[in-house]
Design a protein around this motif. Structure first.
Motif, PDB file in Angstrom:
ATOM      1  N   SER A 337      -0.876   5.571  -0.968  1.00 26.05           N
ATOM      2  CA  SER A 337       0.490   5.973  -1.339  1.00 26.05           C
ATOM      3  C   SER A 337       0.799   5.426  -2.733  1.00 26.05           C
ATOM      4  CB  SER A 337       1.484   5.408  -0.333  1.00 26.05           C
ATOM      5  OG  SER A 337       1.167   4.051  -0.031  1.00 26.05           O
ATOM      6  N   HIS A 338       1.385   6.155  -3.611  1.00 23.77           N
ATOM      7  CA  HIS A 338       1.661   7.579  -3.603  1.00 23.77           C
ATOM      8  C   HIS A 338       0.916   8.257  -4.752  1.00 23.77           C
ATOM      9  CE1 HIS A 338       4.665   7.032  -0.564  1.00 23.77           C
ATOM     10  NE2 HIS A 338       5.483   6.371  -1.333  1.00 23.77           N
ATOM     11  N   TYR A 339      -0.382   7.953  -4.870  1.00 27.43           N
ATOM     12  CA  TYR A 339      -1.198   8.482  -5.982  1.00 27.43           C
ATOM     13  C   TYR A 339      -2.652   8.060  -5.709  1.00 27.43           C
ATOM     14  CZ  TYR A 339       0.486   3.783  -6.823  1.00 27.43           C
ATOM     15  OH  TYR A 339       0.869   2.478  -6.614  1.00 27.43           O
ATOM     16  N   ALA A 408       0.948  15.499  -0.382  1.00 28.23           N
ATOM     17  CA  ALA A 408       2.207  15.041  -0.982  1.00 28.23           C
ATOM     18  C   ALA A 408       2.886  14.047  -0.068  1.00 28.23           C
ATOM     19  CB  ALA A 408       3.146  16.237  -1.207  1.00 28.23           C
ATOM     20  N   ASN A 409       3.767  13.244  -0.647  1.00 32.84           N
ATOM     21  CA  ASN A 409       4.588  12.349   0.157  1.00 32.84           C
ATOM     22  C   ASN A 409       6.025  12.855   0.203  1.00 32.84           C
ATOM     23  OD1 ASN A 409       5.076   9.669   1.536  1.00 32.84           O
ATOM     24  ND2 ASN A 409       6.551   9.523  -0.160  1.00 32.84           N
ATOM     25  N   GLU A 410       6.502  13.068   1.389  1.00 33.56           N
ATOM     26  CA  GLU A 410       7.909  13.396   1.662  1.00 33.56           C
ATOM     27  C   GLU A 410       8.506  14.467   0.765  1.00 33.56           C
ATOM     28  OE1 GLU A 410      10.383   9.941   1.807  1.00 33.56           O
ATOM     29  OE2 GLU A 410       9.163   8.950   3.302  1.00 33.56           O
ATOM     30  N   LEU A 464       3.998  11.241   9.701  1.00 36.93           N
ATOM     31  CA  LEU A 464       5.453  11.111   9.582  1.00 36.93           C
ATOM     32  C   LEU A 464       5.839   9.744   9.040  1.00 36.93           C
ATOM     33  CD1 LEU A 464       6.865  12.457  12.984  1.00 36.93           C
ATOM     34  CD2 LEU A 464       6.518  13.739  10.867  1.00 36.93           C
ATOM     35  N   ASN A 465       6.808   9.755   8.139  1.00 33.79           N
ATOM     36  CA  ASN A 465       7.450   8.517   7.709  1.00 33.79           C
ATOM     37  C   ASN A 465       8.797   8.449   8.415  1.00 33.79           C
ATOM     38  OD1 ASN A 465       5.296   8.400   5.975  1.00 33.79           O
ATOM     39  ND2 ASN A 465       6.479   8.779   4.102  1.00 33.79           N
ATOM     40  N   ARG A 466       9.121   7.298   9.008  1.00 31.84           N
ATOM     41  CA  ARG A 466      10.365   7.233   9.773  1.00 31.84           C
ATOM     42  C   ARG A 466      11.051   5.875   9.669  1.00 31.84           C
ATOM     43  NH1 ARG A 466      13.753  10.285   9.560  1.00 31.84           N
ATOM     44  NH2 ARG A 466      13.330  12.395  10.193  1.00 31.84           N
ATOM     45  N   ASP A 551       5.306  -6.617  -0.731  1.00 35.45           N
ATOM     46  CA  ASP A 551       6.501  -6.313  -1.526  1.00 35.45           C
ATOM     47  C   ASP A 551       6.050  -5.763  -2.883  1.00 35.45           C
ATOM     48  OD1 ASP A 551       7.890  -7.422   0.551  1.00 35.45           O
ATOM     49  OD2 ASP A 551       8.370  -9.293  -0.474  1.00 35.45           O
ATOM     50  N   PHE A 552       6.861  -4.878  -3.466  1.00 37.46           N
ATOM     51  CA  PHE A 552       6.434  -4.268  -4.734  1.00 37.46           C
ATOM     52  C   PHE A 552       7.632  -3.974  -5.633  1.00 37.46           C
ATOM     53  CE2 PHE A 552       7.756   0.032  -3.566  1.00 37.46           C
ATOM     54  CZ  PHE A 552       7.691  -0.002  -2.180  1.00 37.46           C
ATOM     55  N   ALA A 553       7.322  -3.778  -6.909  1.00 34.66           N
ATOM     56  CA  ALA A 553       8.371  -3.536  -7.903  1.00 34.66           C
ATOM     57  C   ALA A 553       8.880  -2.104  -7.819  1.00 34.66           C
ATOM     58  CB  ALA A 553       7.823  -3.809  -9.295  1.00 34.66           C
ATOM     59  N   MET A 559      20.123  -0.573  -4.375  1.00 35.47           N
ATOM     60  CA  MET A 559      19.389  -0.513  -3.112  1.00 35.47           C
ATOM     61  C   MET A 559      18.283  -1.564  -3.019  1.00 35.47           C
ATOM     62  SD  MET A 559      20.203   1.957  -1.011  1.00 35.47           S
ATOM     63  CE  MET A 559      18.767   2.653  -0.196  1.00 35.47           C
ATOM     64  N   ARG A 560      17.926  -2.191  -4.152  1.00 38.56           N
ATOM     65  CA  ARG A 560      16.773  -3.076  -4.147  1.00 38.56           C
ATOM     66  C   ARG A 560      17.107  -4.429  -4.758  1.00 38.56           C
ATOM     67  NH1 ARG A 560      15.253  -0.198  -0.793  1.00 38.56           N
ATOM     68  NH2 ARG A 560      13.889   1.602  -0.984  1.00 38.56           N
ATOM     69  N   VAL A 561      16.734  -5.492  -4.076  1.00 40.03           N
ATOM     70  CA  VAL A 561      16.921  -6.835  -4.628  1.00 40.03           C
ATOM     71  C   VAL A 561      15.564  -7.275  -5.168  1.00 40.03           C
ATOM     72  CG1 VAL A 561      17.722  -9.187  -4.144  1.00 40.03           C
ATOM     73  CG2 VAL A 561      18.572  -7.262  -2.786  1.00 40.03           C
ATOM     74  N   GLY A 563      13.105  -5.513  -6.238  1.00 41.19           N
ATOM     75  CA  GLY A 563      12.009  -4.700  -5.700  1.00 41.19           C
ATOM     76  C   GLY A 563      12.163  -4.405  -4.222  1.00 41.19           C
ATOM     77  N   ASN A 564      11.186  -3.671  -3.704  1.00 41.22           N
ATOM     78  CA  ASN A 564      11.173  -3.279  -2.295  1.00 41.22           C
ATOM     79  C   ASN A 564      10.550  -4.421  -1.493  1.00 41.22           C
ATOM     80  OD1 ASN A 564      10.266  -2.065   0.228  1.00 41.22           O
ATOM     81  ND2 ASN A 564      10.716  -0.081  -0.706  1.00 41.22           N
ATOM     82  N   LYS A 565      11.259  -4.838  -0.453  1.00 44.23           N
ATOM     83  CA  LYS A 565      10.828  -6.031   0.292  1.00 44.23           C
ATOM     84  C   LYS A 565      10.326  -5.671   1.692  1.00 44.23           C
ATOM     85  CE  LYS A 565      12.034  -9.434  -2.599  1.00 44.23           C
ATOM     86  NZ  LYS A 565      11.755  -8.754  -3.863  1.00 44.23           N
ATOM     87  N   LYS A 566       9.752  -4.483   1.820  1.00 43.80           N
ATOM     88  CA  LYS A 566       9.276  -4.100   3.157  1.00 43.80           C
ATOM     89  C   LYS A 566       7.852  -4.577   3.423  1.00 43.80           C
ATOM     90  CE  LYS A 566      12.379  -0.211   3.698  1.00 43.80           C
ATOM     91  NZ  LYS A 566      12.758  -0.028   2.281  1.00 43.80           N
ATOM     92  N   GLY A 567       7.286  -5.354   2.503  1.00 41.19           N
ATOM     93  CA  GLY A 567       5.916  -5.832   2.719  1.00 41.19           C
ATOM     94  C   GLY A 567       5.790  -6.711   3.954  1.00 41.19           C
TER      95      GLY A 567
HETATM   96  C1  GCB Z   1       9.893   6.189   1.831  1.00 39.24           C
HETATM   97  C2  GCB Z   1       8.976   6.442   0.707  1.00 39.24           C
HETATM   98  C3  GCB Z   1       8.509   5.155   0.041  1.00 39.24           C
HETATM   99  C4  GCB Z   1       9.667   4.174  -0.073  1.00 39.24           C
HETATM  100  C5  GCB Z   1      10.146   3.856   1.312  1.00 39.24           C
HETATM  101  C6  GCB Z   1      11.332   2.887   1.297  1.00 39.24           C
HETATM  102  O1  GCB Z   1      10.124   7.016   2.667  1.00 39.24           O
HETATM  103  O2  GCB Z   1       7.880   7.230   1.044  1.00 39.24           O
HETATM  104  O3  GCB Z   1       7.986   5.478  -1.210  1.00 39.24           O
HETATM  105  O4  GCB Z   1       9.300   3.017  -0.754  1.00 39.24           O
HETATM  106  O5  GCB Z   1      10.579   5.032   1.934  1.00 39.24           O
HETATM  107  O6  GCB Z   1      11.114   1.697   1.418  1.00 39.24           O
HETATM  108  O7  GCB Z   1      12.449   3.343   1.131  1.00 39.24           O
END
Ligand code: GCB
Length: 601
Positions: A337-339, A408-410, A464-466, A551-553, A559-561, A563-567
């Motif tokens: 993801s995503h390349y 493709a993604n989403e 599916l992404n959910r 986690d990533f930039a 929406m992000r503190v 970066g994304n902290k879903k790691g």
């Molecule tokens: C998604 C995307 C991904 C995002 C993620 C999120 O559905 O595919 O690129 O980073 O949600 O954390 O919002």
């Protein structure tokens, strides 16, 4: 496309290191490609330029940046075929040598080459690269138009906003930082003038033996020969003509977490190339995804190429670490993801037995009815999508670790369902036609209104992404389980294997809460326990890839503190609570046969 190789007939020079660099503007300055930069500073290659320097102007740059370096070619090599090869330059590259354009390339995640004319070589050759980082509706990944990016579907009409002049910048329609520059290695490759240009290997497993076929492309008409070596270096098939089939008795199969690689040595005239390959089969049978005839369960991640300082730049040590952490957590797979990721990462996965779904950079797509300029951009994007898919398959077709392609993604496939379907049908057919191994093809979907979607049914394996429990029903895991159950019930009617390619909740490392509130490590853990309890009930769910490995930039915004902290791991690869949970869970889920009865069904 063959990866650069050093062997008894070929030489490779790594042109990485400190290059001269300067930021440019929005139009191409040919002077910066033709003569030494007047004012320059040092920038390391390969790496993104954005985070190498302590100044916002690199991070927020919009437009061209210029790189230069000199290199010399030893005289005795000048009679050979000389090729400059860039692993990836994001997003568009224009390359000049000694004041003359030698190649340009669109797209930031796949390699391109230029053959050098020895007549134009000097003692100290000046190599110049202009890199354009701009994204818009015509590019992959997709960039937004300003209004939509800043205000969503409801542009404001109040004075103060309308009067404000905003400087031009990138508005990614995707959730990762738009890291740019010469992101992957640059090599000077030296090979004979009559050479092997491509190799495709396919194998078929029969009872007690495998039939292997290698198609070889040559720079001119002629015959190539192939010898096959096992892992220990023993020659097991000798001097077979390229194109003909050869038999390997009692083959060692390439298996997840138990990789075995053979090497085909291809010789032609004065050239040779060593191509590694694995013998394994992929098949979709009913609701199962079979590897080597056995039902496989995907345990793993969506990832990013992302790290401190290097940004999206190739980092071999980090890749080794990530694969090692995947083994620690008992994962067996990830999606690029995503390349498309660096080729070196795929070779590592071949060796380590990590299963990969290869994804194009098509993220952020929508299919509005458009005319004028917007239509032109969308048409261009569609052309580029085909190109990038072809380039990705041409590069990665021999990797045994790659078991499926994601187109493709989403994409927004419910805004204009028929149009989206037509678009993806063409790409779906193209992928199957181009891939000599005809791997399963998917489009990673995320549609709130999923009953309207007509694209997902094209997928060989539904992905599916959910985010029930996060973007929908945040903090309410009971509601999340109900919504997830309803969606699984709906997709059970498709009678196909399905995997969850993304689910997750942000957790800021170190935030704890006894009541498992959003953003705490406890909530992330309870989120996964809840959703997994639903996934475990469905036999057709053949995998779970959490979002995200680390986690990533991302672009900055509310929406992000940082970066994304879903790691499951922090950006510097420390485990969060949920990582320990998955380590235990995945330790108990076998690679093969999960959710199967004793007949393996
Ligand atoms: C998604 C995307 C991904 C995002 C993620 C999120 O559905 O595919 O690129 O980073 O949600 O954390 O919002």
């Amino acid at each position: 496309m063959l990866y650069p190789q050093m062997n008894e007939k070929r030489t490779v020079f790594d042109l990485g290191g400190l290059w001269d660099f300067c930021l440019g503007g929005e139009s191409l300055d040919k002077k910066c490609l033709a003569v030494p930069l007047e004012k320059s500073e040092k920038m390391f290659v390969p790496a993104s330029y954005n985070d190498q320097k302590a100044d916002k102007k690199y991070r927020e740059h919009y437009g061209y940046a210029y790189y230069q370096r000199r290199f010399s070619v030893p005289n005795e090599l000048k009679s050979k075929r000389l090729v400059l090869r860039f692993g990836a330059v994001a997003h568009n590259a224009e390359v000049w040598l000694n004041g003359k354009r030698i190649v340009s390339h669109t797209g930031g995640f796949l390699p391109f080459e230029a053959e050098l004319d020895p007549l134009f070589l000097e003692e100290q050759n000046l190599l110049c690269v202009a890199v354009d980082n701009r994204i818009d509706l015509s590019t992959l990944p997709v960039g937004n138009e300003i209004k939509k990016a800043m205000f969503g579907d409801a542009p404001p009409d109040f004075e103060s906003v309308l009067k404000t002049k905003i400087k031009n910048k990138n508005y990614p329609n995707f959730d990762f930082f738009n890291y740019c520059g010469i992101n992957r290695p640059v090599f000077l490759c030296v090979m004979p003038t009559e050479y092997i240009s491509d190799i495709s290997i396919v194998s078929e497993i029969k009872d007690g033996f495998a039939v292997v076929k290698a198609d070889v492309s040559l720079s001119k008409k002629g015959n190539a020969k192939i010898s096959v070596f096992d892992k220990e270096g023993r020659e097991i098939a000798r001097g077979v003509d390229a194109g003909s089939e050869f038999i390997i008795e009692n083959p060692h199969l390439w298996e997840p977490n138990n990789a075995y690689l053979y090497t085909a040595k291809v010789t032609f005239g004065d050239d040779c190339y060593y191509q590694k390959f694995g013998i394994r089969s992929i098949e979709i049978k009913g609701e199962k995804f079979l590897i080597n005839g056995k039902p496989f369960y995907f345990k793993g991640f969506g990832k990013h190429e992302d790290s401190e300082t290097r940004g999206r730049g190739y980092d071999g040590a980090l890749n080794v670490k990530d694969i090692s952490l995947m083994k620690w957590i008992n994962a067996n797979s990830f999606r690029t993801s995503h390349y498309p990721y660096a080729e070196e990462m795929l070779s590592l996965c071949d060796e380590e037995g990590i299963v990969v779904i290869g994804e194009t950079p098509a993220v952020g797509l929508a299919f509005p009815d458009a005319d004028g300029e917007v239509k032109k951009k969308l048409d261009l994007r569609s052309l580029r999508h085909k190109e990038v898919l072809s380039e990705m398959i041409a590069r990665d077709k021999n990797h045994p670790c790659v078991v499926a392609w994601s187109l493709a993604n989403e994409p927004d496939s419910t805004g204009n369902p028929e149009k989206a379907r037509e678009y993806f049908k063409t790409l779906y057919d193209l992928a199957h036609r181009l891939d000599p191994q005809s791997r399963p093809v998917t489009v990673v979907a995320c549609n709130n209104d999923y009953v309207k979607d007509k694209v997902t049914e094209l997928s060989d394996i539904i992905c599916l992404n959910r985010y029930y429990g996060w973007y929908i029903f945040a903090g309410d895991l009971d509601a999340a389980k109900q919504a997830m159950t309803a969606e699984m019930e709906y997709f059970s009617k498709f009678c196909k294997p399905l995997m969850i390619t993304e689910y997750g909740a942000d957790a800021a490392a170190g935030i704890h809460s006894v009541t498992a509130n959003t953003f705490s490590e406890e909530y992330q853990l309870e989120f996964y326990e809840a959703i997994n309890s639903v996934l475990d009930k469905y036999g057709f769910v053949v995998g779970e890839q959490v979002w995200n490995f680390a986690d990533f930039a991302t672009v900055q915004g509310v929406m992000r503190v940082d970066g994304n902290k879903k790691g499951l791991f922090t950006r510097d690869r420390r485990p969060k609570l949920a990582a320990h949970y998955f380590r235990k869970r995945w330790g108990e889920i076998p690679d093969f046969g999960y959710k199967c009865n004793n007949k393996g069904e």
